[in-house]
Design an enzyme around this catalytic site. Structure first.
Site: not given
Length: 417
Positions: A23, A163-164, A116, A92
């Site tokens: 990530n 929001s990351v 996912c 994503r």
């Protein structure tokens, strides 16, 4: 299609070294598009999502050399601004090339992302924030068509919710914008701090001015850089939970315990004995697991990416536990498979009620997403007999050498066709 066979009832014992963070690697790889200088990246995990991002960068014109120890990226001939569905559909993070392409070229056509199937994950927050930097966009047939006729221009932007992905996209984009950009209500995950550290070392002008506020002043010139990506805190948390579940005794190395202090404190509360050292965590699982109520939330809260794994552990607790999922609206798809193994979990909206004192039974299982797939491995490790897990391509998106690492500490696990 490949499957995993897992023979349960083994106590995990030994040492596991944590790989680089998936990530953190994905936004850093996307951010390399900003520069025309050589960038070398070390400690990238060798997982499917990273391979896909590398292919996406190559499709945009990046020249990439992989010597297995590091990835060397050169963008001197990179001129393409089209990110195809065929590459973005499986992850994503593909949307993260939108910001750097707009910053560098003033235009981009990027497919809406995949990954996912655990929620809608709308990109509206990304697009609305980019529009405040001067971006005009339309969504046509699954693609974001975006352009900035006057280039990106700095602005003050407050995200409507944490929001990351949007935080990452906007930080990257603002690095080449004209003037100053202030982003507030930002995500502050360690992976975002690692991205910012990478960008600063590359020559960007970024400063955190408050806990969730960052100021970026656009620059014209960037530098060559050698950078090593941070370790994967979700992988570390997964193996810590595996030790707690199997009454194991593991030493987790290559990670600063401070970045997973929330998870460590929860594992202590449920009964695990944990000793912390510099870049090491020693855990001894307990025979008696205590119940606890948890809710997922943005960092520094309990991560949604460990919710499924923690649910498996709480099936063995002395009493009923509850987990409230506050990040994604559809992240309980693993529950049906766990219940087939003997778990007693009921769902009411975004809350799961988990009965304790469960003895898992081996079964044939089907993974539904990345973290659900690893939760099924954990349950299989705690069950007697042989379990078979199907659709493990989800697993390969995010865990490097998981079978090898688990075998090394005593698990009986193998991949079959």
């Amino acid at each position: 299609m490949k499957k995993l066979e897992v023979f349960g009832a083994a106590k995990l014992k030994g040492q596991i070294r944590i790989s680089g963070s998936k990530n953190a690697s994905l936004p850093i790889l996307a951010a390399t598009l900003l520069s025309n200088k050589k960038i070398s990246l070390a400690n990238l995990p060798r997982v499917k999502d990273i391979e896909t991002m590398i292919l996406l960068l190559k499709s945009l014109g990046s020249i990439i050399e992989d010597n297995k120890k590091e990835l060397i990226i050169k963008n001197t001939k990179q001129t393409k601004t089209f990110a195809a569905y065929s590459l973005v559909k499986t992850m994503r993070a593909g949307i993260l090339v939108l910001g750097p392409l707009l910053a560098k070229f003033g235009k981009a056509k990027v497919s809406l992302p995949g990954g996912c199937a655990i929620g809608t994950r709308p990109v509206d927050i990304h697009l609305q924030a980019l529009s405040k930097l001067g971006v005009k966009y339309k969504i046509i047939q699954g693609y974001v068509h975006a352009n900035a006729p006057k280039g990106l221009i700095g602005a003050n932007i407050k995200f409507p919710k944490v929001s990351v992905g949007a935080t990452e996209n906007l930080i990257i984009a603002a690095c080449l914008a004209k003037g100053k950009t202030t982003l507030s209500n930002c995500a502050i995950e360690p992976e975002i701090k690692d991205l910012v550290n990478f960008l600063i070392n590359m020559g960007c002008n970024i400063k955190w001015t408050a806990k969730r506020t960052v100021r970026i002043e656009g620059v014209n010139n960037l530098k060559e850089l050698d950078y090593s990506v941070m370790p994967d805190r979700i992988e570390a948390g997964t193996y810590l939970i595996a030790a707690a579940l199997t009454e194991g005794n593991l030493k987790i190395t290559g990670i600063d315990p401070k970045i997973i202090s929330t998870e460590i404190n929860i594992l202590k509360k449920v009964g695990s004995k944990i000793t912390l050292k510099k870049n090491e965590i020693l855990i001894q699982g307990s025979k008696k697991i205590k119940n606890i109520n948890i809710k997922t939330s943005p960092y520094p809260g309990f991560p949604t990416d460990l919710q499924a794994q923690m649910m498996v552990l709480l099936c063995k607790a002395n009493k009923r536990s509850h987990i409230k999922e506050e990040i994604f609206e559809n992240r309980f798809m693993h529950v049906a498979e766990l219940n087939r193994m003997g778990a007693k979990i009921s769902i009411n909206g975004n809350q799961a009620s988990i009965e304790g004192n469960i003895k898992f039974e081996a079964a044939e299982l089907m993974a539904t997403d990345l973290r659900a797939s690893v939760s099924l491995i954990l349950a299989a490790l705690a069950a007697k007999g042989k379990s078979v897990i199907n659709r493990i391509y989800h697993l390969d998106r995010g865990y490097e050498d998981i079978e090898k690492k688990l075998k090394k500490v005593g698990a009986k696990i193998k991949r079959i066709n």
